[in-house]
Design an enzyme around this catalytic site. Structure first.
Site, mmCIF file in Angstrom:
data_model
loop_
_atom_site.group_PDB
_atom_site.id
_atom_site.type_symbol
_atom_site.label_atom_id
_atom_site.label_comp_id
_atom_site.label_asym_id
_atom_site.label_seq_id
_atom_site.Cartn_x
_atom_site.Cartn_y
_atom_site.Cartn_z
ATOM 1 N N HIS A 124 3.553 -1.891 -2.317
ATOM 2 C CA HIS A 124 3.614 -1.267 -1.008
ATOM 3 C C HIS A 124 1.992 -1.078 -0.610
ATOM 4 O O HIS A 124 1.208 -0.926 -1.560
ATOM 5 C CB HIS A 124 3.971 -0.157 -1.069
ATOM 6 C CG HIS A 124 4.182 0.717 0.343
ATOM 7 N ND1 HIS A 124 3.179 1.654 0.770
ATOM 8 C CD2 HIS A 124 5.029 0.876 1.049
ATOM 9 C CE1 HIS A 124 3.475 2.242 1.946
ATOM 10 N NE2 HIS A 124 4.796 2.084 1.995
ATOM 11 N N GLN A 204 10.377 4.538 -4.685
ATOM 12 C CA GLN A 204 11.781 3.849 -4.343
ATOM 13 C C GLN A 204 12.588 4.231 -5.784
ATOM 14 O O GLN A 204 14.174 4.218 -5.519
ATOM 15 C CB GLN A 204 11.985 2.674 -4.083
ATOM 16 C CG GLN A 204 11.212 2.302 -2.689
ATOM 17 C CD GLN A 204 11.787 3.167 -1.433
ATOM 18 O OE1 GLN A 204 12.814 3.582 -1.603
ATOM 19 N NE2 GLN A 204 10.953 3.145 -0.403
ATOM 20 N N LYS A 227 12.005 10.929 0.647
ATOM 21 C CA LYS A 227 12.818 9.652 0.388
ATOM 22 C C LYS A 227 14.131 10.109 -0.846
ATOM 23 O O LYS A 227 14.923 9.296 -1.159
ATOM 24 C CB LYS A 227 12.247 8.518 -0.480
ATOM 25 C CG LYS A 227 10.952 8.021 0.533
ATOM 26 C CD LYS A 227 10.349 6.609 0.027
ATOM 27 C CE LYS A 227 9.032 6.360 0.691
ATOM 28 N NZ LYS A 227 9.214 5.769 1.945
ATOM 29 N N CYS A 366 5.109 -2.389 5.287
ATOM 30 C CA CYS A 366 3.813 -2.014 4.673
ATOM 31 C C CYS A 366 3.756 -2.928 3.480
ATOM 32 O O CYS A 366 3.199 -2.249 2.092
ATOM 33 C CB CYS A 366 3.850 -0.581 4.222
ATOM 34 S SG CYS A 366 3.646 0.544 5.576
HETATM 35 N N1 7TS Z 1 5.449 2.887 -2.428
HETATM 36 C C1 7TS Z 1 6.742 2.481 -2.038
HETATM 37 C C2 7TS Z 1 7.384 1.576 -3.046
HETATM 38 C C3 7TS Z 1 7.343 2.717 -0.692
HETATM 39 O O1 7TS Z 1 8.490 2.217 -0.440
HETATM 40 C C4 7TS Z 1 6.458 3.695 -0.069
HETATM 41 C C5 7TS Z 1 6.987 4.257 1.339
HETATM 42 C C6 7TS Z 1 5.429 4.150 -0.495
HETATM 43 C C7 7TS Z 1 5.051 4.051 -1.582
HETATM 44 C C8 7TS Z 1 4.418 5.283 0.362
HETATM 45 O O2 7TS Z 1 5.363 6.547 0.396
HETATM 46 P P1 7TS Z 1 4.841 7.631 1.460
HETATM 47 O O3 7TS Z 1 5.777 8.735 1.341
HETATM 48 O O4 7TS Z 1 3.474 8.066 0.777
HETATM 49 O O5 7TS Z 1 4.853 7.000 2.884
HETATM 50 N N2 7TS Z 1 7.950 3.250 2.089
HETATM 51 C C9 7TS Z 1 8.280 3.185 3.214
HETATM 52 C C10 7TS Z 1 8.894 1.870 3.747
HETATM 53 O O6 7TS Z 1 9.532 1.181 3.032
HETATM 54 N N3 7TS Z 1 9.190 2.084 5.050
HETATM 55 O O7 7TS Z 1 8.649 3.223 5.347
HETATM 56 C C11 7TS Z 1 8.041 3.975 4.246
#
Ligand code: 7TS
Length: 408
Positions: A124, A204, A227, A366
């Site tokens: 990501h 995830q 999440k 992303c």
């Molecule tokens: N790493 C992974 C594997 C992710 O799926 C996400 C968010 C993040 C980091 C970042 O998380 P955050 O809570 O800091 O935003 N993934 C997603 C997605 O797949 N669609 O929207 C957010």
């Protein structure tokens, strides 16, 4: 079904929502953010109704209750990932901030020009851009574990990279696009043998699998509450105590200090050292309630249910002529199905599905370099969680046939 999904769904008020009269939401976007169950919503309301106060500052009853709730949630989160001590859990805003915290503190204190950081091609952006920034500023070198055509990490290539004396290996435990569950324990063991520190992006994995930081022996683990049935605005960084203690602070301000003079300060001990300013207090209470909720179901059961759903989803999606799902087979992935549909732009697919109330995400999610690797600009992504049903998979499949009708 290994879970009583009917009774679980009753606890998520939003799943009853009609997005238009007569059109119930089919929420297939839990990878972006999960929905929230009643106990989490209630815990936060209860905090605001009964004991809203700033923490660590007052001696009055409300402040003491708020502080206790904030720290109890930290203990629940520590237990949830089997961290040895609650002080090894730092509250952050999200996974992104957790990774940035390590990049700004540990990495700036420990990495010199030319030092090697190993990432993967399936990261990501939140586990790419902080390292790009550091590469530009500090001249560190980045290398990437390649992704194979079937969406797995190429561990032979990783072993070769390890012979180049890496200082840090930072990688995702589960891809938010391919759903691939990476062999984290093996990757960490090999990294440690090569003398490198490890960061696991658990955005995830922590919501969907049983994650045990002691079993993994990981140095840092980053994840987000939103999440995993919890609120937005709060996440966590787990770090081994000896590393956290040796790291310089991240942001400066209230709460992160032991003592301040006009021209100097002494930092607080962990975890406060990394929690400057008034934190997300209501959200910490919600985070703790989310952990209680997931524990009441059991992470093994959550994972087993999602496995059943993704197996069924892959089987049904692959029946549709023109649909191509990316990533490995169901036994190697979590509940994520990213696909292309012949000749139709992923955004158009998502828009037409929305007419039937089906919420999916379209774009590069992303993870632009990963899409580039597969030679596509975007995919449509359906993702599942503990409240997902086979009926919802059927609705998705019927929706895709409708897309076909619209586009001929
Ligand atoms: N790493 C992974 C594997 C992710 O799926 C996400 C968010 C993040 C980091 C970042 O998380 P955050 O809570 O800091 O935003 N993934 C997603 C997605 O797949 N669609 O929207 C957010």
């Amino acid at each position: 079904m290994s879970l009583d999904v009917t009774s679980i769904r009753k606890q998520f008020p939003i799943l009853n929502r009609e997005v238009r009269p007569g059109v119930k939401v089919v929420y297939l976007d839990s990878t972006a953010t999960s929905q929230k169950p009643e106990p989490v919503i209630e815990a936060m309301n209860d905090y605001y109704r009964r004991f809203n106060a700033n923490i660590h500052r007052g001696v009055h009853t409300l402040a003491e209750e708020a502080t206790a709730a904030y720290e109890q949630a930290r203990e629940k989160i520590a237990k949830f990932i089997n961290a040895p001590a609650a002080r090894e859990i730092i509250y952050t805003r999200n996974t992104t901030e957790s990774i940035n915290l390590v990049a700004y503190t540990w990495a700036r204190a420990n990495l010199k020009p030319g030092d090697l950081v190993i990432l993967t091609e399936m990261e990501h952006h939140s586990n790419l851009v902080p390292w790009h920034i550091l590469a530009a500023e500090r001249g560190i070198r980045l290398e990437f574990i390649p992704v194979t055509d079937d969406g797995l990490l190429d561990l032979d290539a990783y072993r070769l990279l390890l012979s180049q004396d890496p200082k840090l290996v930072s990688f995702t435990h589960m891809s938010n696009v391919l759903g691939t569950i990476t062999p984290a324990q093996e990757i960490i063991k090999l990294a440690h043998e090569a003398g490198a520190i490890t960061i696991v992006d658990g955005a995830q994995s922590v919501p969907h699998l049983k994650v045990d930081v002691q079993k993994l022996d990981v140095d840092f683990l980053a994840f987000s509450a939103h999440k995993m049935c919890g609120p937005t605005g709060i996440g966590a960084l787990y770090g081994k105590a000896n590393l956290l203690e040796a790291m310089p602070p991240f942001m400066g301000g209230g709460d992160m200090i032991k003592e301040v003079k006009l021209r100097s300060f002494r930092p607080n001990s962990i975890p406060a050292k990394f929690e400057a300013g008034t934190p997300a207090i209501a959200e910490s209470v919600g985070f703790g309630a989310a952990v209680d909720f997931l524990n009441s179901i059991g992470m093994e059961n959550v994972a087993a249910h999602e496995h059943e759903i993704i197996e069924y989803a892959l089987e049904r999606l692959e029946e549709i002529p023109g649909v191509k799902v990316f990533g490995p087979s169901a036994d190697k992935k979590g509940g994520v199905a990213s696909f292309t549909f012949d000749g139709v732009h992923p955004h158009d697919v998502a828009q037409i599905l929305d007419r039937d109330g089906i919420a999916v995400r379209a774009g590069h999610h992303c993870a632009q370099p990963l899409h580039e690797k597969f030679g596509i600009p975007a995919t449509t992504r359906a993702s599942f969680y503990l409240y997902s049903t086979k009926d919802e998979v059927d609705a998705l499949v019927n929706g895709i046939y409708n897309v076909k009708k619209v586009f001929g």
